[in-house]
Scaffold this active site. Structure first.
Site, PDB file in Angstrom:
ATOM      1  N   HIS A  45       0.863  -1.191   0.000  1.00  0.00           N
ATOM      2  CA  HIS A  45       0.000   0.000   0.000  1.00  0.00           C
ATOM      3  C   HIS A  45       0.898   1.240   0.000  1.00  0.00           C
ATOM      4  O   HIS A  45       1.949   1.260   0.643  1.00  0.00           O
ATOM      5  CB  HIS A  45      -0.912  -0.017   1.231  1.00  0.00           C
ATOM      6  N   GLU A  97      -3.832   1.680  -7.371  1.00  0.00           N
ATOM      7  CA  GLU A  97      -4.259   2.782  -6.504  1.00  0.00           C
ATOM      8  C   GLU A  97      -3.417   4.013  -6.792  1.00  0.00           C
ATOM      9  O   GLU A  97      -2.322   4.170  -6.208  1.00  0.00           O
ATOM     10  CB  GLU A  97      -4.088   2.394  -5.031  1.00  0.00           C
ATOM     11  N   GLY A 112      -7.789   8.826  -0.586  1.00  0.00           N
ATOM     12  CA  GLY A 112      -8.230   9.674   0.521  1.00  0.00           C
ATOM     13  C   GLY A 112      -8.373  11.134   0.153  1.00  0.00           C
ATOM     14  O   GLY A 112      -8.513  11.989   1.027  1.00  0.00           O
TER      15      GLY A 112
HETATM   16  C1  PEP Z   1      -6.907   2.926   0.190  1.00  0.00           C
HETATM   17  O1  PEP Z   1      -6.269   3.468   1.066  1.00  0.00           O
HETATM   18  O2  PEP Z   1      -6.640   1.759  -0.140  1.00  0.00           O
HETATM   19  C2  PEP Z   1      -7.993   3.675  -0.424  1.00  0.00           C
HETATM   20  C3  PEP Z   1      -8.416   3.320  -1.587  1.00  0.00           C
HETATM   21  O3  PEP Z   1      -8.480   4.745   0.295  1.00  0.00           O
HETATM   22  P1  PEP Z   1      -9.704   5.704  -0.132  1.00  0.00           P
HETATM   23  O4  PEP Z   1     -10.792   4.828  -0.690  1.00  0.00           O
HETATM   24  O5  PEP Z   1     -10.107   6.386   1.136  1.00  0.00           O
HETATM   25  O6  PEP Z   1      -9.170   6.634  -1.156  1.00  0.00           O
END
Ligand code: PEP
Length: 254
Positions: free
Chosen positions: A99, A171, A177
Protein backbone atom coordinates in the site's frame (compact mmCIF):
# COMPACT_ATOMS: atom_id res chain seq x y z
CA UNK A 1 -8.85 -17.24 -10.49
CA UNK A 2 -10.22 -13.93 -11.72
CA UNK A 3 -13.15 -12.83 -9.62
CA UNK A 4 -15.27 -9.84 -8.75
CA UNK A 5 -13.86 -8.62 -5.46
CA UNK A 6 -14.36 -5.69 -3.07
CA UNK A 7 -11.93 -5.23 -0.19
CA UNK A 8 -12.48 -2.78 2.65
CA UNK A 9 -9.29 -1.33 4.12
CA UNK A 10 -10.23 0.07 7.52
CA UNK A 11 -6.69 1.43 8.05
CA UNK A 12 -5.96 2.68 11.61
CA UNK A 13 -9.56 3.54 12.41
CA UNK A 14 -12.25 2.51 14.93
CA UNK A 15 -12.27 1.12 18.44
CA UNK A 16 -13.10 -2.50 19.19
CA UNK A 17 -16.83 -1.89 19.84
CA UNK A 18 -17.04 0.30 16.72
CA UNK A 19 -15.37 -2.40 14.64
CA UNK A 20 -17.85 -5.02 15.84
CA UNK A 21 -20.77 -2.70 15.17
CA UNK A 22 -19.53 -1.94 11.65
CA UNK A 23 -19.01 -5.56 10.62
CA UNK A 24 -22.42 -6.42 12.08
CA UNK A 25 -24.06 -3.67 10.04
CA UNK A 26 -22.22 -4.64 6.85
CA UNK A 27 -23.08 -8.32 7.09
CA UNK A 28 -26.72 -7.65 7.86
CA UNK A 29 -27.13 -5.00 5.13
CA UNK A 30 -25.22 -7.03 2.57
CA UNK A 31 -26.69 -10.33 3.75
CA UNK A 32 -28.31 -11.00 0.42
CA UNK A 33 -24.94 -10.52 -1.20
CA UNK A 34 -24.40 -14.14 -0.18
CA UNK A 35 -25.98 -15.11 -3.50
CA UNK A 36 -23.82 -17.07 -5.92
CA UNK A 37 -23.38 -14.05 -8.21
CA UNK A 38 -22.17 -11.83 -5.34
CA UNK A 39 -18.59 -10.58 -5.35
CA UNK A 40 -15.98 -11.80 -2.92
CA UNK A 41 -15.84 -9.31 -0.04
CA UNK A 42 -12.65 -8.98 2.01
CA UNK A 43 -12.81 -7.06 5.29
CA UNK A 44 -9.41 -5.77 6.45
CA UNK A 45 -9.61 -4.43 10.02
CA UNK A 46 -6.67 -3.42 12.22
CA UNK A 47 -4.72 -6.32 13.79
CA UNK A 48 -6.34 -6.27 17.27
CA UNK A 49 -9.83 -6.68 15.81
CA UNK A 50 -9.07 -9.40 13.25
CA UNK A 51 -10.17 -12.43 15.17
CA UNK A 52 -13.38 -10.92 16.54
CA UNK A 53 -14.36 -9.41 13.18
CA UNK A 54 -13.63 -12.74 11.50
CA UNK A 55 -15.99 -14.44 13.95
CA UNK A 56 -18.78 -12.10 12.83
CA UNK A 57 -18.42 -13.00 9.14
CA UNK A 58 -20.98 -15.55 8.01
CA UNK A 59 -19.19 -18.89 7.59
CA UNK A 60 -18.85 -20.39 4.11
CA UNK A 61 -20.06 -17.13 2.54
CA UNK A 62 -18.55 -14.63 0.13
CA UNK A 63 -17.13 -12.69 3.13
CA UNK A 64 -13.43 -13.17 3.93
CA UNK A 65 -10.97 -11.72 6.38
CA UNK A 66 -7.84 -9.81 5.39
CA UNK A 67 -5.01 -7.98 7.14
CA UNK A 68 -3.39 -4.69 6.19
CA UNK A 69 0.23 -5.76 6.51
CA UNK A 70 2.48 -8.56 7.72
CA UNK A 71 6.10 -8.99 8.73
CA UNK A 72 8.48 -10.81 6.42
CA UNK A 73 9.71 -13.33 9.00
CA UNK A 74 7.73 -16.26 10.32
CA UNK A 75 8.52 -15.63 14.01
CA UNK A 76 11.23 -14.31 16.31
CA UNK A 77 12.49 -11.27 18.19
CA UNK A 78 10.69 -8.56 16.21
CA UNK A 79 8.89 -6.63 18.92
CA UNK A 80 5.58 -5.19 17.81
CA UNK A 81 5.39 -7.12 14.56
CA UNK A 82 2.84 -9.64 13.28
CA UNK A 83 3.71 -12.56 11.00
CA UNK A 84 1.73 -13.96 8.09
CA UNK A 85 1.50 -17.27 9.91
CA UNK A 86 -0.16 -15.54 12.88
CA UNK A 87 -2.64 -13.89 10.54
CA UNK A 88 -3.54 -17.20 8.93
CA UNK A 89 -4.00 -18.70 12.40
CA UNK A 90 -6.73 -16.17 13.26
CA UNK A 91 -8.62 -16.80 10.03
CA UNK A 92 -7.10 -14.31 7.59
CA UNK A 93 -7.09 -15.36 3.96
CA UNK A 94 -5.81 -12.14 2.40
CA UNK A 95 -3.19 -9.51 3.23
CA UNK A 96 -2.71 -6.07 1.68
CA UNK A 97 0.94 -5.50 0.71
CA UNK A 98 2.66 -2.55 -0.92
CA UNK A 99 0.00 0.00 0.00
CA UNK A 100 1.34 3.47 -0.83
CA UNK A 101 1.00 4.48 2.83
CA UNK A 102 3.33 1.59 3.81
CA UNK A 103 5.72 2.50 1.00
CA UNK A 104 5.73 6.18 1.99
CA UNK A 105 5.55 6.22 5.81
CA UNK A 106 7.33 2.94 6.55
CA UNK A 107 9.83 3.01 3.69
CA UNK A 108 8.76 -0.36 2.34
CA UNK A 109 10.70 -0.95 -0.87
CA UNK A 110 10.52 -3.62 -3.54
CA UNK A 111 13.08 -5.82 -1.83
CA UNK A 112 11.21 -5.83 1.49
CA UNK A 113 7.87 -6.26 -0.27
CA UNK A 114 9.32 -9.23 -2.12
CA UNK A 115 10.12 -10.86 1.22
CA UNK A 116 6.67 -10.03 2.58
CA UNK A 117 5.03 -11.50 -0.51
CA UNK A 118 6.97 -14.74 -0.06
CA UNK A 119 6.08 -14.87 3.65
CA UNK A 120 2.40 -14.28 2.94
CA UNK A 121 2.29 -16.93 0.24
CA UNK A 122 4.17 -19.43 2.41
CA UNK A 123 1.50 -18.94 5.10
CA UNK A 124 -1.25 -19.57 2.55
CA UNK A 125 -2.42 -15.95 2.38
CA UNK A 126 -3.46 -14.25 -0.86
CA UNK A 127 -1.63 -10.93 -1.21
CA UNK A 128 -3.52 -7.88 -2.44
CA UNK A 129 -0.52 -6.13 -3.96
CA UNK A 130 -0.87 -2.37 -4.51
CA UNK A 131 0.76 -0.28 -7.21
CA UNK A 132 0.13 3.32 -8.20
CA UNK A 133 1.75 6.54 -9.32
CA UNK A 134 2.04 9.96 -7.68
CA UNK A 135 0.55 13.09 -9.23
CA UNK A 136 4.03 14.24 -10.32
CA UNK A 137 4.60 10.95 -12.12
CA UNK A 138 1.22 11.19 -13.86
CA UNK A 139 1.79 14.80 -14.88
CA UNK A 140 5.24 13.88 -16.22
CA UNK A 141 3.44 11.30 -18.38
CA UNK A 142 5.42 8.49 -16.76
CA UNK A 143 2.56 6.47 -15.27
CA UNK A 144 3.06 3.36 -17.40
CA UNK A 145 6.83 3.40 -16.95
CA UNK A 146 6.42 3.73 -13.17
CA UNK A 147 3.75 1.05 -12.78
CA UNK A 148 5.67 -1.26 -15.11
CA UNK A 149 8.72 -0.96 -12.85
CA UNK A 150 6.67 -1.53 -9.69
CA UNK A 151 5.30 -4.71 -11.24
CA UNK A 152 8.62 -5.97 -12.57
CA UNK A 153 10.64 -5.21 -9.45
CA UNK A 154 7.95 -5.91 -6.87
CA UNK A 155 5.89 -8.76 -8.21
CA UNK A 156 7.11 -10.51 -11.32
CA UNK A 157 9.87 -12.36 -9.44
CA UNK A 158 7.13 -14.75 -8.25
CA UNK A 159 6.75 -18.17 -9.85
CA UNK A 160 3.62 -18.84 -11.96
CA UNK A 161 2.06 -20.77 -9.07
CA UNK A 162 2.80 -17.99 -6.59
CA UNK A 163 1.60 -15.27 -8.94
CA UNK A 164 -1.71 -17.09 -9.43
CA UNK A 165 -2.53 -16.35 -5.76
CA UNK A 166 -2.05 -12.59 -6.09
CA UNK A 167 -4.71 -9.89 -6.48
CA UNK A 168 -3.40 -6.58 -7.84
CA UNK A 169 -4.80 -3.22 -6.75
CA UNK A 170 -4.16 -0.16 -8.90
CA UNK A 171 -4.26 2.78 -6.50
CA UNK A 172 -3.12 6.12 -7.92
CA UNK A 173 -1.62 7.91 -4.92
CA UNK A 174 -3.25 11.20 -5.94
CA UNK A 175 -6.67 9.56 -5.59
CA UNK A 176 -6.23 7.91 -2.18
CA UNK A 177 -8.23 9.67 0.52
CA UNK A 178 -8.36 12.85 -1.54
CA UNK A 179 -11.87 12.63 -2.95
CA UNK A 180 -10.29 12.85 -6.39
CA UNK A 181 -11.13 9.58 -8.18
CA UNK A 182 -9.50 8.42 -11.39
CA UNK A 183 -12.01 8.56 -14.23
CA UNK A 184 -13.22 5.17 -15.34
CA UNK A 185 -11.23 5.68 -18.57
CA UNK A 186 -8.03 6.43 -16.60
CA UNK A 187 -8.58 3.34 -14.44
CA UNK A 188 -9.35 1.12 -17.44
CA UNK A 189 -6.26 2.34 -19.31
CA UNK A 190 -3.93 1.42 -16.44
CA UNK A 191 -5.71 -1.87 -15.70
CA UNK A 192 -5.38 -2.89 -19.37
CA UNK A 193 -1.70 -1.95 -19.23
CA UNK A 194 -1.22 -4.08 -16.09
CA UNK A 195 -2.87 -7.03 -17.84
CA UNK A 196 -0.53 -6.59 -20.82
CA UNK A 197 2.49 -6.61 -18.51
CA UNK A 198 1.28 -9.82 -16.85
CA UNK A 199 0.92 -11.43 -20.28
CA UNK A 200 4.51 -10.47 -21.08
CA UNK A 201 5.93 -11.62 -17.75
CA UNK A 202 3.86 -14.82 -17.49
CA UNK A 203 1.40 -15.65 -20.26
CA UNK A 204 -1.91 -14.61 -21.76
CA UNK A 205 -3.89 -16.96 -19.54
CA UNK A 206 -2.30 -15.56 -16.38
CA UNK A 207 -3.26 -12.07 -17.57
CA UNK A 208 -6.88 -13.14 -18.11
CA UNK A 209 -7.00 -14.92 -14.74
CA UNK A 210 -5.67 -12.08 -12.58
CA UNK A 211 -8.07 -10.03 -10.45
CA UNK A 212 -7.21 -6.32 -10.72
CA UNK A 213 -8.91 -3.86 -8.35
CA UNK A 214 -9.15 -0.09 -8.52
CA UNK A 215 -8.59 1.95 -5.34
CA UNK A 216 -8.63 5.68 -4.67
CA UNK A 217 -11.72 7.56 -3.48
CA UNK A 218 -14.03 4.90 -4.90
CA UNK A 219 -17.45 5.39 -3.34
CA UNK A 220 -21.13 4.50 -3.53
CA UNK A 221 -21.65 7.01 -6.35
CA UNK A 222 -18.79 6.10 -8.69
CA UNK A 223 -18.30 2.36 -8.07
CA UNK A 224 -20.76 1.19 -10.73
CA UNK A 225 -19.08 3.21 -13.47
CA UNK A 226 -15.60 2.08 -12.38
CA UNK A 227 -16.60 -1.59 -12.08
CA UNK A 228 -18.23 -1.53 -15.52
CA UNK A 229 -14.83 -1.22 -17.17
CA UNK A 230 -13.70 -4.46 -18.80
CA UNK A 231 -10.41 -4.73 -16.92
CA UNK A 232 -11.65 -3.48 -13.53
CA UNK A 233 -12.62 -6.47 -11.39
CA UNK A 234 -13.61 -4.57 -8.26
CA UNK A 235 -12.22 -2.18 -5.70
CA UNK A 236 -9.96 -1.65 -2.72
CA UNK A 237 -11.97 0.77 -0.65
CA UNK A 238 -10.69 3.01 2.17
CA UNK A 239 -12.94 5.78 3.53
CA UNK A 240 -16.19 4.40 2.13
CA UNK A 241 -15.50 1.01 3.73
CA UNK A 242 -16.13 2.63 7.13
CA UNK A 243 -19.75 3.42 6.26
CA UNK A 244 -21.86 0.28 6.17
CA UNK A 245 -24.49 1.63 3.78
CA UNK A 246 -21.93 3.01 1.32
CA UNK A 247 -19.79 -0.12 1.45
CA UNK A 248 -22.87 -2.27 0.82
CA UNK A 249 -23.82 -0.15 -2.18
CA UNK A 250 -20.29 -0.62 -3.51
CA UNK A 251 -20.53 -4.41 -3.03
CA UNK A 252 -23.76 -4.29 -5.01
CA UNK A 253 -22.31 -2.16 -7.82
CA UNK A 254 -21.45 -4.90 -10.31
C1 PEP B 1 -6.91 2.93 0.19
O1 PEP B 1 -6.27 3.47 1.07
O2 PEP B 1 -6.64 1.76 -0.14
C2 PEP B 1 -7.99 3.68 -0.42
C3 PEP B 1 -8.42 3.32 -1.59
O3 PEP B 1 -8.48 4.74 0.29
P1 PEP B 1 -9.70 5.70 -0.13
O4 PEP B 1 -10.79 4.83 -0.69
O5 PEP B 1 -10.11 6.39 1.14
O6 PEP B 1 -9.17 6.63 -1.16
Amino acid sequence: MRQKLVAGNWKMNLTYPEALALVGEITSLAGEAGAASAPTVVICPPFPFLHAVGQQLPPASNFHLGAQNCHQKESGAFTGEVSAKMLASVGCEYVILGHSERRQYFREDDELLGQKLKAALAAGLKPIFCVGESLDTREADETFKYIGKQLTDGLFHLSNEEFAQVVIAYEPIWAIGTGRTATSAQAQEVHAFIREQIARAYDAQAALDTTILYGGSANAQNAKELFSQPDVDGGLIGGAALKAADFTTIIQSF
